[in-house]
Design an enzyme around this catalytic site. Structure first.
Site, PDB file in Angstrom:
ATOM      1  N   GLY A 237      40.581  35.352  31.198  1.00 19.00           N
ATOM      2  CA  GLY A 237      40.426  34.474  32.348  1.00 19.00           C
ATOM      3  C   GLY A 237      41.525  34.756  33.351  1.00 19.00           C
ATOM      4  N   SER A 238      41.816  33.765  34.158  1.00 19.83           N
ATOM      5  CA  SER A 238      42.793  33.974  35.230  1.00 19.83           C
ATOM      6  C   SER A 238      44.218  34.042  34.676  1.00 19.83           C
ATOM      7  CB  SER A 238      42.692  32.821  36.228  1.00 19.83           C
ATOM      8  OG  SER A 238      42.977  31.610  35.568  1.00 19.83           O
ATOM      9  N   THR A 239      45.080  34.700  35.418  1.00 20.12           N
ATOM     10  CA  THR A 239      46.481  34.799  34.999  1.00 20.12           C
ATOM     11  C   THR A 239      47.112  33.413  34.941  1.00 20.12           C
ATOM     12  OG1 THR A 239      46.667  37.052  35.776  1.00 20.12           O
ATOM     13  CG2 THR A 239      48.721  35.810  35.645  1.00 20.12           C
ATOM     14  N   GLU A 240      46.712  32.558  35.879  1.00 20.19           N
ATOM     15  CA  GLU A 240      47.288  31.201  35.916  1.00 20.19           C
ATOM     16  C   GLU A 240      46.991  30.439  34.615  1.00 20.19           C
ATOM     17  OE1 GLU A 240      45.643  29.019  39.138  1.00 20.19           O
ATOM     18  OE2 GLU A 240      46.750  27.200  38.607  1.00 20.19           O
ATOM     19  N   GLY A 242      45.994  31.783  31.835  1.00 24.61           N
ATOM     20  CA  GLY A 242      46.582  32.577  30.742  1.00 24.61           C
ATOM     21  C   GLY A 242      48.028  32.186  30.463  1.00 24.61           C
ATOM     22  N   GLU A 259      43.690  38.623  28.320  1.00 25.03           N
ATOM     23  CA  GLU A 259      43.052  39.578  29.248  1.00 25.03           C
ATOM     24  C   GLU A 259      42.902  38.841  30.567  1.00 25.03           C
ATOM     25  OE1 GLU A 259      42.461  42.638  28.699  1.00 25.03           O
ATOM     26  OE2 GLU A 259      42.359  42.863  26.528  1.00 25.03           O
ATOM     27  N   CYS A 293      37.021  41.674  36.691  1.00 26.74           N
ATOM     28  CA  CYS A 293      38.488  41.695  36.693  1.00 26.74           C
ATOM     29  C   CYS A 293      39.049  43.055  37.083  1.00 26.74           C
ATOM     30  CB  CYS A 293      38.992  41.306  35.309  1.00 26.74           C
ATOM     31  SG  CYS A 293      38.224  42.268  34.014  1.00 26.74           S
TER      32      CYS A 293
HETATM   33  P1  NAP Z   1      39.649  30.663  34.256  1.00 23.89           P
HETATM   34  O1  NAP Z   1      39.488  29.600  35.259  1.00 23.89           O
HETATM   35  O2  NAP Z   1      41.016  31.079  33.867  1.00 23.89           O
HETATM   36  O3  NAP Z   1      38.836  30.153  32.972  1.00 23.89           O
HETATM   37  C1  NAP Z   1      38.684  30.951  31.837  1.00 23.89           C
HETATM   38  C2  NAP Z   1      38.408  30.067  30.641  1.00 23.89           C
HETATM   39  O4  NAP Z   1      39.547  29.231  30.420  1.00 23.89           O
HETATM   40  C3  NAP Z   1      37.217  29.135  30.809  1.00 23.89           C
HETATM   41  O5  NAP Z   1      36.550  29.016  29.578  1.00 23.89           O
HETATM   42  C4  NAP Z   1      37.887  27.823  31.191  1.00 23.89           C
HETATM   43  O6  NAP Z   1      37.133  26.675  30.850  1.00 23.89           O
HETATM   44  C5  NAP Z   1      39.126  27.882  30.319  1.00 23.89           C
HETATM   45  N1  NAP Z   1      40.204  27.000  30.777  1.00 23.89           N
HETATM   46  C6  NAP Z   1      40.434  26.516  32.016  1.00 23.89           C
HETATM   47  N2  NAP Z   1      41.525  25.724  32.014  1.00 23.89           N
HETATM   48  C7  NAP Z   1      41.995  25.714  30.742  1.00 23.89           C
HETATM   49  C8  NAP Z   1      43.092  25.070  30.092  1.00 23.89           C
HETATM   50  N3  NAP Z   1      43.916  24.253  30.754  1.00 23.89           N
HETATM   51  N4  NAP Z   1      43.282  25.289  28.773  1.00 23.89           N
HETATM   52  C9  NAP Z   1      42.454  26.090  28.081  1.00 23.89           C
HETATM   53  N5  NAP Z   1      41.375  26.724  28.640  1.00 23.89           N
HETATM   54  C10 NAP Z   1      41.159  26.540  29.946  1.00 23.89           C
HETATM   55  O7  NAP Z   1      38.904  32.002  34.666  1.00 23.89           O
HETATM   56  P2  NAP Z   1      37.435  32.167  35.221  1.00 23.89           P
HETATM   57  O8  NAP Z   1      37.423  31.612  36.603  1.00 23.89           O
HETATM   58  O9  NAP Z   1      36.453  31.658  34.220  1.00 23.89           O
HETATM   59  O10 NAP Z   1      37.270  33.769  35.240  1.00 23.89           O
HETATM   60  C11 NAP Z   1      37.755  34.563  36.259  1.00 23.89           C
HETATM   61  C12 NAP Z   1      39.102  35.156  35.857  1.00 23.89           C
HETATM   62  O11 NAP Z   1      38.986  35.875  34.646  1.00 23.89           O
HETATM   63  C13 NAP Z   1      39.597  36.169  36.883  1.00 23.89           C
HETATM   64  O12 NAP Z   1      40.972  35.977  37.083  1.00 23.89           O
HETATM   65  C14 NAP Z   1      39.356  37.507  36.188  1.00 23.89           C
HETATM   66  O13 NAP Z   1      40.183  38.549  36.620  1.00 23.89           O
HETATM   67  C15 NAP Z   1      39.598  37.144  34.761  1.00 23.89           C
HETATM   68  N6  NAP Z   1      38.937  38.117  33.874  1.00 23.89           N
HETATM   69  C16 NAP Z   1      39.722  39.006  33.182  1.00 23.89           C
HETATM   70  C17 NAP Z   1      39.111  39.961  32.358  1.00 23.89           C
HETATM   71  C18 NAP Z   1      39.929  40.976  31.592  1.00 23.89           C
HETATM   72  O14 NAP Z   1      39.393  41.570  30.673  1.00 23.89           O
HETATM   73  N7  NAP Z   1      41.181  41.190  31.936  1.00 23.89           N
HETATM   74  C19 NAP Z   1      37.722  39.988  32.247  1.00 23.89           C
HETATM   75  C20 NAP Z   1      36.972  39.066  32.957  1.00 23.89           C
HETATM   76  C21 NAP Z   1      37.590  38.121  33.768  1.00 23.89           C
HETATM   77  P3  NAP Z   1      36.181  25.951  31.941  1.00 23.89           P
HETATM   78  O15 NAP Z   1      35.158  26.944  32.319  1.00 23.89           O
HETATM   79  O16 NAP Z   1      35.638  24.804  31.201  1.00 23.89           O
HETATM   80  O17 NAP Z   1      37.069  25.587  33.091  1.00 23.89           O
END
Ligand code: NAP
Length: 508
Positions: A237-240, A242, A259, A293
């Site tokens: 997910g997002s770096t923030e 993470g 990741e 990503c």
């Molecule tokens: P995200 O907002 O960071 O959410 C990712 C996951 O984390 C979701 O299941 C989300 O749940 C959960 N989450 C949110 N807040 C949380 C917390 N406080 N504690 C625990 N879990 C929490 O990311 P996204 O918007 O879904 O995805 C886009 C990001 O993913 C981009 O930054 C992208 O670069 C990154 N990404 C990285 C890769 C890689 O392999 N490096 C691959 C794909 C995507 P909810 O959906 O319920 O909010």
């Protein structure tokens, strides 16, 4: 393609069964292409996480699963691949109507990648080094020493919405290959394919080996990241978020794989074949409407071919067809949500305000038949400098920033001047020149004359704040094991054990 949408309610998937959430709350899953309700899904709680972790713990404690011979485990991975193939059409349909991914990409890439991933790890498991014997040590005395690779235990996976079933598979496949059990929390925009995948997989693994708890990141995600019986957390997910997960996981010292985001640089050298590099650069940034990503969002272009490249990219971008993801003629589908659309549009405004030149796109698009969808035209900015917000922050939408350079060294310096380090690329006719640049690029994957080419037998992951650890390939199997050193002394007599004198000084 047409998908039958009967609005279904999905409970949680725990211990091989569909189970209602204890709080009896649900959230809506909506199609980002047209705003239609697709499903109602259980909103899990901390107590539901406890139930899932208990089921996963009980399954892990069964020798039948944990001690299974590699040959049997390999058969299971191949059986899962087969089941994914048999259910491919349904999985592609469910993913398209919830993530906005085009059926063209999902059907001809993601689902096949998943099949190949389970087969690849099924093959790797057969010759994996589960046990190594060390040579007998000369000091302090003869001994027999093993290093064993053992499963970690209950693993938790938290996944994003952009490629939900593929990214869930990157965690499920190695976890199962190494004898762990898993609890997955999918993104709330896109939980459907993960739920269905768990149901399919549970047909060939014991109950409790795979569990899914849907619900918010705040409640379900945090409960997993802090649960004392969860021994590993794999987050994409997002770096923030993470960063936050890493700090939550630190309380119980969990094994952690992250990741995260990227702002990947793509460097065009003067000698690049533009007939390849121009569509390649757009493929790198606009696939899945820029919501990948590893997208190549910063394109470094040399003075000499700067105007020619911009004209060529503009012409190609304007030909891309935005439309319903279910239509095979669609090149780009919607972005995931109203919120994400607004965030992308505000980055576009910021780009203009900070002095970047808008070459094409830059606005929302209304697609006939999908009037309530969230579509954004493929957007290119030229004259971007590496310190502008659009060059520094991950936009996660169809926005390309073109940055001009004179010397290759300057392009490399700017390419590395970012907190991220997920992917990078070089376009050139001379591979020797490419390797010189590749050596200097600080990224987990670098493509030469290509983009998005991830392989199931190669590791994927980021440098710097793009993450910790690697997924896919043999590296992913290591990431789901822990290492045990087993020592057997070959000196049976106490008096010959000279090392006992470290404690006992008066031995005769
Ligand atoms: P995200 O907002 O960071 O959410 C990712 C996951 O984390 C979701 O299941 C989300 O749940 C959960 N989450 C949110 N807040 C949380 C917390 N406080 N504690 C625990 N879990 C929490 O990311 P996204 O918007 O879904 O995805 C886009 C990001 O993913 C981009 O930054 C992208 O670069 C990154 N990404 C990285 C890769 C890689 O392999 N490096 C691959 C794909 C995507 P909810 O959906 O319920 O909010």
């Amino acid at each position: 393609m047409s998908v039958n949408i009967d609005i279904k309610s999905y409970p949680l998937f725990i211990n091989g069964e569909w189970i209602a959430s204890e709080a009896n709350r649900t959230f809506d899953v909506v199609n980002p292409a047209n705003g239609e309700l697709v499903a109602k899904v259980a909103s899990g709680t901390k107590k539901d996480v406890d139930r899932a972790v208990e089921a996963a713990t009980a399954a892990f404690e069964q020798d039948e699963w944990r001690e299974m011979a590699p040959k049997e485990r390999s058969k299971i991975l191949y059986a899962i691949a087969q089941k994914i193939m048999e259910n491919a059409e349904e999985l592609v349909g469910l993913e398209a109507i919830s993530s906005g991914g085009t059926v063209r990409r999902l059907g001809s890439n993601d689902v096949l990648q998943m099949v190949d991933l389970f087969q690849t790890l099924g093959k790797f498991v057969l010759d994996y080094t589960f046990s190594e014997t060390l040579p007998s040590p000369p000091f302090p005395g003869p001994a027999h020493n093993f290093i064993w690779r053992e499963p970690i235990g209950v693993c938790a996976a938290i996944t994003p919405w952009n490629m939900p079933m593929l990214i869930a598979s990157w965690k499920i496949a190695p976890a199962l290959a190494m004898g762990n059990t898993i609890v997955i929390k999918p993104a709330s925009y896109t939980p459907l394919t993960t739920l269905r995948l768990a149901e399919i997989i549970s047909e060939v693994v014991p109950p409790g080996v795979i569990n899914v708890v849907t619900g918010s990141g705040k409640e379900v995600g945090e409960a997993l990241a802090t649960h004392p019986k969860v021994e590993k957390i794999a987050f994409t997910g997002s770096t923030e978020v993470g960063r936050h997960i890493m700090s939550l996981a630190s309380n119980t010292i969990k094994n952690t794989t992250l990741e995260l985001g990227g702002k990947s640089p793509s460097i065009l050298l003067e000698d690049a074949d533009l007939s390849l590099a121009l569509p390649g650069s757009l493929f790198g940034v606009f696939l899945h409407s820029g919501q990948l990503c590893e997208s190549g969002t910063r394109l470094f272009v040399p003075d000499k071919i700067y105007d020619q490249v911009i004209d060529g990219l503009k012409e190609l971008s304007e030909k891309l067809v935005l439309g319903n993801p279910l239509d095979l003629a669609t090149d780009m589908g919607p972005v995931i949500s109203e919120t994400q659309k607004e965030s992308i549009l505000s980055y576009i405004e910021k780009g203009k305000q900070e002095g970047a030149r808008l070459v094409c796109g830059g606005q929302e698009v209304k697609v006939e038949g999908c009037e309530k969808g969230h579509f954004i035209a493929p957007t290119i900015f030229a004259d971007v400098t590496n310190d502008m917000t659009i060059a520094r922050e991950e936009i996660f939408g169809p926005v390309l920033s073109i940055i001009r350079y004179s010397e290759v060294e300057d392009a490399v310096r700017m390419a590395n001047d970012t907190i991220y380090g997920l992917a990078a690329g070089v376009w050139t006719a001379d591979v020797n020149k490419a390797y010189k640049v590749v050596r200097k690029l600080r990224a987990g994957v670098v493509w030469i004359n290509d983009w998005h080419m991830l392989r199931n037998d190669a590791p994927f992951g980021g440098y710097k704040q793009s993450g910790i650890g690697r997924e896919m390939g043999r590296h992913s199997l290591d990431a789901y094991t822990q290492v045990k050193h087993v020592h057997t002394s070959m000196v049976p007599e106490a008096e010959r054990r000279t090392w006992y004198s470290l404690l006992f000084s008066n031995q005769s």
